[in-house]
Motif scaffolding. Structure first.
Motif, PDB file in Angstrom:
ATOM      1  N   GLY B 244       8.648  16.519   5.258  1.00  0.00           N
ATOM      2  CA  GLY B 244       9.945  17.083   4.951  1.00  0.00           C
ATOM      3  C   GLY B 244      11.077  16.260   5.522  1.00  0.00           C
ATOM      4  O   GLY B 244      12.215  16.380   5.111  1.00  0.00           O
ATOM      5  N   SER B 245      10.744  15.389   6.485  1.00  0.00           N
ATOM      6  CA  SER B 245      11.788  14.582   7.105  1.00  0.00           C
ATOM      7  C   SER B 245      11.727  13.143   6.594  1.00  0.00           C
ATOM      8  O   SER B 245      10.659  12.528   6.618  1.00  0.00           O
ATOM      9  CB  SER B 245      11.596  14.595   8.629  1.00  0.00           C
ATOM     10  OG  SER B 245      12.045  13.396   9.193  1.00  0.00           O
ATOM     11  N   ILE B 246      12.827  12.619   6.101  1.00  0.00           N
ATOM     12  CA  ILE B 246      12.810  11.272   5.518  1.00  0.00           C
ATOM     13  C   ILE B 246      12.652  10.179   6.574  1.00  0.00           C
ATOM     14  O   ILE B 246      11.781   9.329   6.444  1.00  0.00           O
ATOM     15  CB  ILE B 246      14.031  11.069   4.608  1.00  0.00           C
ATOM     16  CG1 ILE B 246      13.783  11.858   3.327  1.00  0.00           C
ATOM     17  CG2 ILE B 246      14.253   9.600   4.283  1.00  0.00           C
ATOM     18  CD1 ILE B 246      14.925  11.918   2.398  1.00  0.00           C
ATOM     19  N   PRO B 247      13.447  10.191   7.670  1.00  0.00           N
ATOM     20  CA  PRO B 247      13.192   9.178   8.706  1.00  0.00           C
ATOM     21  C   PRO B 247      11.781   9.337   9.280  1.00  0.00           C
ATOM     22  O   PRO B 247      11.133   8.353   9.624  1.00  0.00           O
ATOM     23  CB  PRO B 247      14.230   9.465   9.786  1.00  0.00           C
ATOM     24  CG  PRO B 247      15.184  10.428   9.203  1.00  0.00           C
ATOM     25  CD  PRO B 247      14.570  11.065   8.029  1.00  0.00           C
ATOM     26  N   GLY B 248      11.298  10.567   9.319  1.00  0.00           N
ATOM     27  CA  GLY B 248       9.953  10.837   9.808  1.00  0.00           C
ATOM     28  C   GLY B 248       8.901  10.129   8.971  1.00  0.00           C
ATOM     29  O   GLY B 248       7.962   9.540   9.503  1.00  0.00           O
ATOM     30  N   ALA B 249       9.074  10.187   7.636  1.00  0.00           N
ATOM     31  CA  ALA B 249       8.099   9.551   6.751  1.00  0.00           C
ATOM     32  C   ALA B 249       8.045   8.055   7.008  1.00  0.00           C
ATOM     33  O   ALA B 249       6.969   7.455   7.048  1.00  0.00           O
ATOM     34  CB  ALA B 249       8.464   9.819   5.297  1.00  0.00           C
ATOM     35  N   VAL B 250       9.219   7.457   7.212  1.00  0.00           N
ATOM     36  CA  VAL B 250       9.267   6.014   7.438  1.00  0.00           C
ATOM     37  C   VAL B 250       8.615   5.678   8.770  1.00  0.00           C
ATOM     38  O   VAL B 250       7.746   4.796   8.855  1.00  0.00           O
ATOM     39  CB  VAL B 250      10.720   5.512   7.407  1.00  0.00           C
ATOM     40  CG1 VAL B 250      10.762   4.018   7.665  1.00  0.00           C
ATOM     41  CG2 VAL B 250      11.359   5.838   6.078  1.00  0.00           C
ATOM     42  N   LEU B 251       9.008   6.424   9.801  1.00  0.00           N
ATOM     43  CA  LEU B 251       8.444   6.164  11.119  1.00  0.00           C
ATOM     44  C   LEU B 251       6.929   6.383  11.111  1.00  0.00           C
ATOM     45  O   LEU B 251       6.158   5.550  11.611  1.00  0.00           O
ATOM     46  CB  LEU B 251       9.102   7.083  12.156  1.00  0.00           C
ATOM     47  CG  LEU B 251       8.660   6.836  13.586  1.00  0.00           C
ATOM     48  CD1 LEU B 251       9.132   5.464  14.061  1.00  0.00           C
ATOM     49  CD2 LEU B 251       9.192   7.915  14.512  1.00  0.00           C
ATOM     50  N   GLY B 252       6.507   7.505  10.497  1.00  0.00           N
ATOM     51  CA  GLY B 252       5.080   7.810  10.420  1.00  0.00           C
ATOM     52  C   GLY B 252       4.319   6.693   9.729  1.00  0.00           C
ATOM     53  O   GLY B 252       3.228   6.307  10.154  1.00  0.00           O
ATOM     54  N   SER B 253       4.899   6.138   8.650  1.00  0.00           N
ATOM     55  CA  SER B 253       4.235   5.064   7.917  1.00  0.00           C
ATOM     56  C   SER B 253       4.062   3.834   8.794  1.00  0.00           C
ATOM     57  O   SER B 253       2.996   3.216   8.807  1.00  0.00           O
ATOM     58  CB  SER B 253       5.051   4.681   6.694  1.00  0.00           C
ATOM     59  OG  SER B 253       5.185   5.789   5.854  1.00  0.00           O
ATOM     60  N   PHE B 254       5.118   3.484   9.523  1.00  0.00           N
ATOM     61  CA  PHE B 254       5.009   2.305  10.386  1.00  0.00           C
ATOM     62  C   PHE B 254       3.993   2.534  11.499  1.00  0.00           C
ATOM     63  O   PHE B 254       3.185   1.659  11.803  1.00  0.00           O
ATOM     64  CB  PHE B 254       6.377   1.924  10.962  1.00  0.00           C
ATOM     65  CG  PHE B 254       7.231   1.187   9.973  1.00  0.00           C
ATOM     66  CD1 PHE B 254       6.805  -0.023   9.453  1.00  0.00           C
ATOM     67  CD2 PHE B 254       8.449   1.710   9.550  1.00  0.00           C
ATOM     68  CE1 PHE B 254       7.579  -0.703   8.525  1.00  0.00           C
ATOM     69  CE2 PHE B 254       9.219   1.037   8.613  1.00  0.00           C
ATOM     70  CZ  PHE B 254       8.788  -0.167   8.104  1.00  0.00           C
ATOM     71  N   VAL B 255       4.027   3.724  12.073  1.00  0.00           N
ATOM     72  CA  VAL B 255       3.067   4.023  13.146  1.00  0.00           C
ATOM     73  C   VAL B 255       1.640   3.909  12.608  1.00  0.00           C
ATOM     74  O   VAL B 255       0.766   3.298  13.221  1.00  0.00           O
ATOM     75  CB  VAL B 255       3.332   5.426  13.736  1.00  0.00           C
ATOM     76  CG1 VAL B 255       2.186   5.849  14.643  1.00  0.00           C
ATOM     77  CG2 VAL B 255       4.639   5.428  14.504  1.00  0.00           C
ATOM     78  N   LEU B 256       1.426   4.458  11.404  1.00  0.00           N
ATOM     79  CA  LEU B 256       0.087   4.406  10.816  1.00  0.00           C
ATOM     80  C   LEU B 256      -0.319   2.957  10.512  1.00  0.00           C
ATOM     81  O   LEU B 256      -1.431   2.523  10.824  1.00  0.00           O
ATOM     82  CB  LEU B 256       0.047   5.246   9.539  1.00  0.00           C
ATOM     83  CG  LEU B 256      -1.333   5.437   8.929  1.00  0.00           C
ATOM     84  CD1 LEU B 256      -2.208   6.268   9.847  1.00  0.00           C
ATOM     85  CD2 LEU B 256      -1.236   6.113   7.573  1.00  0.00           C
ATOM     86  N   GLY B 257       0.617   2.206   9.914  1.00  0.00           N
ATOM     87  CA  GLY B 257       0.333   0.800   9.595  1.00  0.00           C
ATOM     88  C   GLY B 257      -0.016   0.007  10.841  1.00  0.00           C
ATOM     89  O   GLY B 257      -0.993  -0.746  10.859  1.00  0.00           O
ATOM     90  N   TRP B 258       0.759   0.202  11.887  1.00  0.00           N
ATOM     91  CA  TRP B 258       0.499  -0.533  13.135  1.00  0.00           C
ATOM     92  C   TRP B 258      -0.829  -0.112  13.764  1.00  0.00           C
ATOM     93  O   TRP B 258      -1.591  -0.947  14.226  1.00  0.00           O
ATOM     94  CB  TRP B 258       1.644  -0.323  14.129  1.00  0.00           C
ATOM     95  CG  TRP B 258       2.813  -1.210  13.862  1.00  0.00           C
ATOM     96  CD1 TRP B 258       2.767  -2.517  13.457  1.00  0.00           C
ATOM     97  CD2 TRP B 258       4.196  -0.866  13.968  1.00  0.00           C
ATOM     98  NE1 TRP B 258       4.040  -2.999  13.305  1.00  0.00           N
ATOM     99  CE2 TRP B 258       4.950  -2.016  13.611  1.00  0.00           C
ATOM    100  CE3 TRP B 258       4.888   0.292  14.325  1.00  0.00           C
ATOM    101  CZ2 TRP B 258       6.340  -2.043  13.612  1.00  0.00           C
ATOM    102  CZ3 TRP B 258       6.270   0.259  14.322  1.00  0.00           C
ATOM    103  CH2 TRP B 258       6.987  -0.882  13.970  1.00  0.00           C
ATOM    104  N   THR B 259      -1.069   1.198  13.764  1.00  0.00           N
ATOM    105  CA  THR B 259      -2.327   1.672  14.359  1.00  0.00           C
ATOM    106  C   THR B 259      -3.515   1.006  13.676  1.00  0.00           C
ATOM    107  O   THR B 259      -4.414   0.485  14.324  1.00  0.00           O
ATOM    108  CB  THR B 259      -2.449   3.203  14.197  1.00  0.00           C
ATOM    109  OG1 THR B 259      -1.248   3.788  14.635  1.00  0.00           O
ATOM    110  CG2 THR B 259      -3.607   3.744  14.997  1.00  0.00           C
ATOM    111  N   GLU B 260      -3.489   1.018  12.348  1.00  0.00           N
ATOM    112  CA  GLU B 260      -4.605   0.435  11.605  1.00  0.00           C
ATOM    113  C   GLU B 260      -4.724  -1.043  11.889  1.00  0.00           C
ATOM    114  O   GLU B 260      -5.808  -1.575  12.122  1.00  0.00           O
ATOM    115  CB  GLU B 260      -4.411   0.662  10.105  1.00  0.00           C
ATOM    116  CG  GLU B 260      -4.615   2.094   9.701  1.00  0.00           C
ATOM    117  CD  GLU B 260      -4.465   2.296   8.204  1.00  0.00           C
ATOM    118  OE1 GLU B 260      -4.791   3.374   7.742  1.00  0.00           O
ATOM    119  OE2 GLU B 260      -4.004   1.352   7.516  1.00  0.00           O
ATOM    120  N   SER B 261      -3.577  -1.710  11.873  1.00  0.00           N
ATOM    121  CA  SER B 261      -3.586  -3.155  12.033  1.00  0.00           C
ATOM    122  C   SER B 261      -4.072  -3.556  13.426  1.00  0.00           C
ATOM    123  O   SER B 261      -4.904  -4.444  13.576  1.00  0.00           O
ATOM    124  CB  SER B 261      -2.173  -3.676  11.792  1.00  0.00           C
ATOM    125  OG  SER B 261      -2.213  -5.018  11.437  1.00  0.00           O
TER     126      SER B 261
END
Lengths: 377, 300
Positions: B244-261
């Motif tokens: 529901g939060s737009i900055p949240g979606a962006v931050l969440g995506s980066f956190v997920l991308g970094w975690t995986e990487s």
């Protein structure tokens, strides 16, 4: 009330009629040699199973035209297992109860494994044209199992020998796709590399199929300074890996398996596919028996043969030959004949070793050169 | 240090790919509390549209940047039309229904679209032309970050800024926020709620389509199934950041991308998903509303 009992007696009458037919059926069938053909004949993997029915039909037509084996006609009993282990056990039970003497099949390794126990209990020889899982012959659990395709064991051996002896690589990364097939191959390749002592396995990892990109794994390969990557798996992941490596200006050689020796790989990876090595069944298209079998298929079915057609063709010939040489369909006599008698097939002159793997069915290394796979001699 | 940078940038690229898709999930959720499972399919359809248009334009002999732009525009329009239609067909009739009904409808839509593309196209992987050119000035850094990755990062940043601007400073953005807060109240003060919901689907689909075209030309291949995996990951990212939060979606995506990487780079890619989902579980235990989400009281 009256109506109901009327219906019942009709049902009983019908059942009786069928029973009579079934009996006459078995009466005649005692004369024939029954070959069960099991595999995926419907469903999404049907394209792997249908060609083996056609191969068997063509071979059996020839045999029957010449008067059959040992004076007995040969009859085919196709049975569908949809490549599912849980269905395959039913398929096997059905074939056993129909009294088959030998079975051509199954197609997929998982289904074959599930069905083999049932055949083994009834002492029935099974020959698969396509199940490559090493454990089927190497575990020793299935003395009744034979195959006319080289196992993944052989494939991993060829990959490793090529990397060590031909290319003289010292540092090798082994990557797989976490699947049964890819991981199985990669584990074997890793074991062979470590046992040889000639090269170091600098990286051993599984990648997630379908992940958006493999950049982190590729960086890791780069850091490991591997000269070559041995990849176990299918072409979508292989093309992602090779494209990623080339885009990062890496010259690391990719050596892979017959899951990658597919034209789709070249179609997708295009110029990046150049120079990639992949193992696959030996090219037998020059063999006169192959040409004859392909011609017969075109004449009878009006199309080019599908996957594992030649393997199934060879398997049917090998089974027929063994029955003839053994003089009966007795289990022990057949096993002995399969292991001692050589037979001329489209795949070359083949026999079987103690474990049931075909001798004379080879794996070659191919390389992508100018957009096509070329067999390296 | 260089290795760290490579892994960091790789994770960031992956994160921005997730972000372009996660935006659609989070915007739709924010406005009608619906998890639009068909969103991954919109991304896939965007990629296919891009492929078809790019193939035609390549025959016409345009240069690759022009093709990239035109293919993206076509994909945006086509996907937006799909998003609009899906909402009208599958969700609008269920607006007053219990929340489970539109969810099932969304799953159905997802399966339908996948199979539609499977039948209309093929189940094989198709090659996607690399529309993003290899810039010469990037050559010395190619082993660290490719041109395609730079273009993806920049595009994502631009899309974020535009979207933030749209929502914060325009009239329609204000109407969207009002609808998200209280749909009935928004209706009473004269906001055309149906129109706003359609608009949200259109915007969400458009960003997914941009993602589809960029990623396809970066990876170099597509098939009908790419939307499913990317969609699941992007959805995870949206939940991680606070759905529901737009900055949240962006931050969440980066956190997920970094975690995986980083999991791949420093541990093993065998455990890539393990790390990603352990992180998700931990965050949801300690902050159930996600990193930037707002906890809302359950409406009765």
């Amino acid at each position: 009330m009256k109506k109901k009992s009327w219906g019942k007696s009709v049902a009983v009458a019908i059942i009786c009629m069928f029973a009579v037919f079934a009996m006459t059926g078995t009466g005649i069938a005692a004369e024939t040699i029954k070959i069960g053909v099991a595999g995926a004949h419907s469903g999404d993997l049907a394209s792997y199973g249908i060609p083996s029915i056609k191969a068997a039909e063509l071979v059996v037509k020839d045999i029957n035209a010449k008067g059959g084996i040992l004076g007995r006609k040969v009859e085919l009993l196709p049975e569908d297992d949809v490549c599912k282990p849980e269905v395959a056990t039913n398929t096997a039970t059905k074939l056993v109860s129909k009294g088959v003497h030998v079975v051509l099949g199954h197609i997929c390794s998982g289904a074959t494994k599930a069905a083999l126990g049932i055949y083994n209990d009834s002492k029935i020889i099974v020959m698969s044209p396509s199940a490559t899982n090493p454990a089927l012959t190497h575990s020793g659990n299935y003395p009744n199992f034979y195959r006319t395709i080289a196992s993944d064991y052989v494939q991993a051996r060829v990959e490793v020998d090529f990397a060590l002896d031909e290319m003289k690589f010292k540092k090798i990364a082994v990557i797989h796709d976490k699947g049964d097939y890819g991981k199985g191959l990669a584990e074997l390749a890793k074991k062979f590399l470590e046992d040889s002592g000639k090269a170091e396995v600098v990286l051993y990892e599984g990648v997630t199929p379908g992940a958006v990109d493999y950049s982190a794994v590729i960086q890791k390969i780069r850091r490991s300074k591997a000269e070559a990557v041995i990849f176990g798996g299918y072409h979508p992941e292989a093309s992602k890996i090779v494209m990623g490596m080339r885009k990062k200006r890496m010259k690391t050689v990719l050596i892979s398996d017959d899951g990658v020796k597919d034209d789709t790989f070249i179609k997708v990876a295009k110029k990046y596919a150049e120079g990639v090595y992949a193992t696959g069944p030996k090219d037998t298209s020059e063999n006169p028996m192959t040409i004859a079998a392909t011609e017969a298929h075109k004449k009878t079915y009006g199309s080019d043969p599908g996957a594992f057609f030649l393997n199934a063709y060879a398997a049917t010939l090998a089974l027929a030959n063994a029955i003839e040489k053994a003089g009966s369909t007795d289990y022990d006599a057949l096993s002995k004949a399969l292991k001692t008698e050589f037979v001329e097939t489209p795949l070359g002159k083949i026999s079987f070793d103690e474990r049931g793997d075909a001798i004379g069915v080879g794996i070659s290394v191919y390389q992508v050169q100018n957009g096509v796979y070329v067999e390296l001699k | 240090m260089e290795y760290f940078l490579e892994i960091f940038l790789g994770g960031m690229t992956r994160g921005s790919i997730y972000a372009l898709i996660a935006l659609g999930y989070t915007m739709v959720y924010g406005i009608i509390q619906l998890i639009n499972f068909a969103h991954g399919e919109i991304y896939m359809i965007g990629a296919f549209t891009g492929l078809i248009v790019a193939s035609i334009l390549t025959l016409a002999g345009l240069n690759s940047i022009a093709i990239l732009v035109l293919a993206s525009v076509a994909a945006v329009i086509y996907s937006a039309a799909y998003g609009f239609t899906i909402e009208k067909l599958a969700y609008k009739p269920l607006r007053q229904a219990p929340r489970l009904s539109p969810l099932i409808s969304a799953i159905g839509m997802s399966i339908f679209l996948q199979n539609y593309v499977l039948l209309a196209q093929t189940s094989d992987f198709l090659p996607f032309p690399s529309l993003i050119p290899e810039f010469e000035f990037m050559d010395p850094y190619a082993h660290i970050i490719g041109s395609a990755e730079v273009v993806i990062l920049i595009t994502t940043a631009v899309v974020m800024v535009l979207l933030t601007f749209l929502i914060k400073f325009t009239k329609i953005g204000k109407a969207m926020r009002a609808t998200a807060q209280d749909r009935n109240m928004a209706m009473l003060v004269g906001v055309n709620v149906d129109w706003i919901i359609s608009f949200t689907f259109v915007i969400g689909s458009a960003t997914a389509a941009i993602g589809g075209v960029l990623i396809a030309s970066h990876i170099g291949m597509i098939n009908f199934y790419i939307g499913f995996i990317a969609g699941i990951k992007a959805f995870t990212a949206a939940v991680l950041g606070g759905i529901g939060s737009i900055p949240g979606a962006v931050l969440g995506s980066f956190v997920l991308g970094w975690t995986e990487s980083f999991a791949t780079g420093y541990v093993s890619s065998d455990y890539e998903d393990v790390f990603a989902f352990v992180l998700l579980v931990l965050i949801l235990i300690f902050r159930p509303e996600g990193i930037l989400g707002r906890s809302t009281t359950q409406k009765v």
